[in-house]
Design a protein around this motif. Structure first.
Motif, PDB file in Angstrom:
ATOM      1  N   GLU A  12       0.936  -1.068  -0.053  1.00  0.00           N
ATOM      2  CA  GLU A  12      -0.039  -0.064  -0.074  1.00  0.00           C
ATOM      3  C   GLU A  12       1.000   1.196  -0.063  1.00  0.00           C
ATOM      4  O   GLU A  12       2.063   1.057   0.289  1.00  0.00           O
ATOM      5  CB  GLU A  12      -0.833   0.071   1.218  1.00  0.00           C
ATOM      6  N   ARG A  43      -1.977  -7.368  -1.879  1.00  0.00           N
ATOM      7  CA  ARG A  43      -1.363  -6.160  -1.386  1.00  0.00           C
ATOM      8  C   ARG A  43      -1.116  -6.088   0.153  1.00  0.00           C
ATOM      9  O   ARG A  43      -2.232  -6.660   0.933  1.00  0.00           O
ATOM     10  CB  ARG A  43      -2.429  -4.882  -1.535  1.00  0.00           C
ATOM     11  N   PRO A  45       0.108  -4.610   3.702  1.00  0.00           N
ATOM     12  CA  PRO A  45       0.259  -3.300   4.548  1.00  0.00           C
ATOM     13  C   PRO A  45       1.626  -2.737   4.746  1.00  0.00           C
ATOM     14  O   PRO A  45       2.438  -3.666   4.957  1.00  0.00           O
ATOM     15  CB  PRO A  45      -0.443  -3.565   6.096  1.00  0.00           C
ATOM     16  N   CYS A  46       1.997  -1.598   4.830  1.00  0.00           N
ATOM     17  CA  CYS A  46       3.138  -1.110   4.892  1.00  0.00           C
ATOM     18  C   CYS A  46       3.400  -0.824   6.517  1.00  0.00           C
ATOM     19  O   CYS A  46       3.455   0.287   7.185  1.00  0.00           O
ATOM     20  CB  CYS A  46       3.484   0.336   4.241  1.00  0.00           C
ATOM     21  N   CYS A  47       3.471  -2.252   7.069  1.00  0.00           N
ATOM     22  CA  CYS A  47       3.335  -2.014   8.705  1.00  0.00           C
ATOM     23  C   CYS A  47       4.382  -3.255   9.133  1.00  0.00           C
ATOM     24  O   CYS A  47       4.196  -4.162   8.881  1.00  0.00           O
ATOM     25  CB  CYS A  47       2.157  -1.977   9.235  1.00  0.00           C
ATOM     26  N   ASP A  50       2.552  -6.752  10.786  1.00  0.00           N
ATOM     27  CA  ASP A  50       1.380  -6.877   9.979  1.00  0.00           C
ATOM     28  C   ASP A  50       1.702  -7.585   8.780  1.00  0.00           C
ATOM     29  O   ASP A  50       0.905  -8.393   8.209  1.00  0.00           O
ATOM     30  CB  ASP A  50       0.392  -5.762   9.873  1.00  0.00           C
ATOM     31  N   ALA A  51       2.769  -7.012   8.059  1.00  0.00           N
ATOM     32  CA  ALA A  51       3.102  -7.279   6.646  1.00  0.00           C
ATOM     33  C   ALA A  51       3.640  -8.505   6.651  1.00  0.00           C
ATOM     34  O   ALA A  51       3.072  -9.308   5.684  1.00  0.00           O
ATOM     35  CB  ALA A  51       4.001  -6.280   5.873  1.00  0.00           C
ATOM     36  N   ARG A  54       0.663 -11.222   7.320  1.00  0.00           N
ATOM     37  CA  ARG A  54      -0.056 -11.396   6.222  1.00  0.00           C
ATOM     38  C   ARG A  54       0.536 -12.117   5.022  1.00  0.00           C
ATOM     39  O   ARG A  54       0.076 -13.113   4.497  1.00  0.00           O
ATOM     40  CB  ARG A  54      -0.547  -9.900   5.726  1.00  0.00           C
ATOM     41  N   ASN A  96       2.876   2.931   8.468  1.00  0.00           N
ATOM     42  CA  ASN A  96       1.473   3.340   8.363  1.00  0.00           C
ATOM     43  C   ASN A  96       0.826   3.148   9.480  1.00  0.00           C
ATOM     44  O   ASN A  96      -0.317   3.871   9.636  1.00  0.00           O
ATOM     45  CB  ASN A  96       0.851   2.542   7.152  1.00  0.00           C
TER      46      ASN A  96
END
Length: 217
Positions: A12, A43, A45-47, A50-51, A54, A96
């Motif tokens: 993202e 996609r 997340p830019c975290c 969490d990335a 995922r 993010n």
């Protein structure tokens, strides 16, 4: 029996941007086939955290044979294929979710580094032969891109036959126009280049191409 899967991920937008070329490219290639392999795009997340979570979920659900994670790298001018993922998060800016880890391992107790297992030199050679600028990068940084790259390579250690890697892409022209002096690349060129890199990776068997792609200092 389902066809073999090539997992292609992008991020993202982050850092105040409204677009991220890595996801624009990934979603454009969703469903494409390279021989028997089909591309599944997702996609991330830019975290931090969490990335990686995922990504591991996708690996469990899809059981891909190949994984290429894409990321944005302002300042780079070519298809920049990463060689090494290192076990460190050291964020110059917040992600993010507002997290900004400093000197924290991606995986506590994990190896210091992992090497990509995709045929990265063959991919670079294929891009250059097609007239597209490409290089091997020796660092994926210490932000979420490296975090995902390391998490990927750590996760696939126990998955026989899975090959993984990471590629950084330049900014899009509409991003670079707000940052004078930084290089950019049209989205159509990025899509063509990543498509070609995937094709090379999917058909390559055995050892990687034997060619010098190191750096001097």
């Amino acid at each position: 029996m389902s066809p073999p899967t090539f997992l292609l991920t992008g991020f993202e937008p982050f850092g105040g941007e409204s677009i991220n070329p890595s996801w624009e490219v990934a979603r454009a290639l969703e469903g494409e086939r390279f021989g028997e392999a089909v591309v599944v795009a997702s996609r991330l997340p830019c975290c931090f955290g969490d990335a990686a979570a995922r990504l591991r979920q996708l690996l469990d659900e899809l059981r891909p044979q190949w994984v290429l994670a894409l990321g944005q790298a302002a300042g780079r001018a070519d298809f920049s294929i990463e060689r090494i993922a290192i076990n460190i998060d050291d964020a110059r800016i917040a992600d993010n979710a507002g997290a900004q880890p400093v000197d924290v391992p991606v995986v506590e107790g994990g190896p210091a580094a992992f090497f990509a297992t995709l045929p990265i030199k063959a991919m670079v050679a294929g891009l250059r032969e097609a007239g597209l600028p490409a290089s091997i990068s020796q660092t994926a940084g210490t932000f979420v891109c490296n975090h995902v790259f390391y998490a990927l390579m750590h996760a696939v250690q126990g998955r026989a036959g899975v090959r993984g890697g990471f590629m950084h892409l330049p900014l899009l022209p509409e991003q670079a126009v707000r940052q004078p002096g930084l290089p950019s690349m049209p989205l159509s060129t990025m899509i063509d280049g990543v498509r070609l890199a995937l094709r090379v990776a999917a058909r390559h068997r055995g050892d990687d191409a034997h060619q010098a792609e190191g750096q001097v200092a």
